[in-house]
Design a protein around this motif. Structure first.
Motif, PDB file in Angstrom:
ATOM      1  N   ALA A 122       5.015  -9.371  -0.871  1.00  0.00           N
ATOM      2  CA  ALA A 122       5.243  -7.980  -1.279  1.00  0.00           C
ATOM      3  C   ALA A 122       4.808  -7.763  -2.726  1.00  0.00           C
ATOM      4  CB  ALA A 122       6.711  -7.613  -1.104  1.00  0.00           C
ATOM      5  N   GLN A 123       5.084  -8.733  -3.574  1.00  0.00           N
ATOM      6  CA  GLN A 123       4.694  -8.625  -4.977  1.00  0.00           C
ATOM      7  C   GLN A 123       3.171  -8.629  -5.102  1.00  0.00           C
ATOM      8  OE1 GLN A 123       5.909 -11.852  -7.541  1.00  0.00           O
ATOM      9  NE2 GLN A 123       5.721 -10.606  -9.367  1.00  0.00           N
ATOM     10  N   GLU A 124       2.504  -9.512  -4.362  1.00  0.00           N
ATOM     11  CA  GLU A 124       1.040  -9.555  -4.399  1.00  0.00           C
ATOM     12  C   GLU A 124       0.445  -8.253  -3.869  1.00  0.00           C
ATOM     13  OE1 GLU A 124       0.136 -13.101  -2.199  1.00  0.00           O
ATOM     14  OE2 GLU A 124       0.576 -14.416  -3.905  1.00  0.00           O
ATOM     15  N   ALA A 125       1.053  -7.683  -2.820  1.00  0.00           N
ATOM     16  CA  ALA A 125       0.576  -6.416  -2.274  1.00  0.00           C
ATOM     17  C   ALA A 125       0.755  -5.295  -3.296  1.00  0.00           C
ATOM     18  CB  ALA A 125       1.314  -6.090  -0.977  1.00  0.00           C
ATOM     19  N   ALA A 126       1.870  -5.297  -4.006  1.00  0.00           N
ATOM     20  CA  ALA A 126       2.112  -4.269  -5.021  1.00  0.00           C
ATOM     21  C   ALA A 126       1.104  -4.388  -6.164  1.00  0.00           C
ATOM     22  CB  ALA A 126       3.538  -4.378  -5.554  1.00  0.00           C
ATOM     23  N   ALA A 130      -3.795  -2.267  -8.711  1.00  0.00           N
ATOM     24  CA  ALA A 130      -5.177  -2.475  -9.148  1.00  0.00           C
ATOM     25  C   ALA A 130      -6.116  -1.512  -8.433  1.00  0.00           C
ATOM     26  CB  ALA A 130      -5.594  -3.923  -8.895  1.00  0.00           C
ATOM     27  N   ASP A 131      -5.890  -1.304  -7.129  1.00  0.00           N
ATOM     28  CA  ASP A 131      -6.715  -0.366  -6.366  1.00  0.00           C
ATOM     29  C   ASP A 131      -6.546   1.055  -6.897  1.00  0.00           C
ATOM     30  OD1 ASP A 131      -7.579  -2.482  -4.838  1.00  0.00           O
ATOM     31  OD2 ASP A 131      -6.343  -1.988  -3.086  1.00  0.00           O
ATOM     32  N   GLU A 175     -10.111   5.288 -12.283  1.00  0.00           N
ATOM     33  CA  GLU A 175     -11.271   5.125 -13.157  1.00  0.00           C
ATOM     34  C   GLU A 175     -12.520   5.715 -12.508  1.00  0.00           C
ATOM     35  OE1 GLU A 175     -11.402   0.959 -14.042  1.00  0.00           O
ATOM     36  OE2 GLU A 175      -9.668   1.067 -15.368  1.00  0.00           O
ATOM     37  N   ALA A 176     -12.688   5.512 -11.196  1.00  0.00           N
ATOM     38  CA  ALA A 176     -13.841   6.073 -10.485  1.00  0.00           C
ATOM     39  C   ALA A 176     -13.791   7.590 -10.511  1.00  0.00           C
ATOM     40  CB  ALA A 176     -13.878   5.554  -9.050  1.00  0.00           C
TER      41      ALA A 176
END
Length: 139
Positions: free
Chosen positions: A82-86, A91-92, A98-99
């Motif tokens: 869950a932490q990695e997904a968050a 980041a996404d 930014e895009a």
């Protein structure tokens, strides 16, 4: 003579984790004259017990069943996922922001009526007021 005596305190929490406190009591003729905490930490089912004091290992082995250890390890893996997904979602989102910022910074052309030539200023048919209150020229 003051003699240092190692102490260990183990508290069992509601989630079957162990809160361990190690320290030193200073003993003088049977009376404790001072104490010092050297470390405090928490162990959860499934944590490595290598290097732990014998008392801690004995309590953990008596308390923690294999099912409890498996459940704790599964929970830890789910929390990590869950932490990695968050982190990935953040980041996404940052990349998307930014895009979007890059695409919205394009220049736009002004229409001719939006351009003001500083040498050709607009004029008015009303004469300027000297006193700021009327349109009559004084004096």
């Amino acid at each position: 003579m003051i003699v240092p005596v190692d102490i260990i305190s183990v508290q069992v929490n509601a989630n079957n984790s162990l809160f361990v406190t190690t320290g030193i009591d200073y003993d003088s003729n049977g009376a404790i004259v001072g104490s010092e905490i050297t470390s405090q930490y928490t162990l959860v089912p499934g944590d490595d017990l290598t290097g732990q004091p014998t008392e801690v290992v004995n309590i953990a082995n008596a308390l923690w069943t294999q099912e409890m250890i498996d459940a704790a390890l599964a929970k830890k893996a789910a929390e990590k996922a869950a932490q990695e997904a968050a982190v990935k979602a953040a980041a996404d989102a940052q990349a998307a922001a930014e895009a979007t910022a890059q695409t919205t910074t394009t220049t736009t052309e002004l229409r001719s009526e939006q351009i003001v030539d500083p040498l050709i200023l607009p004029t008015s048919d009303v004469p300027p007021s000297v006193d700021g209150m009327s349109t009559n020229i004084l004096g």
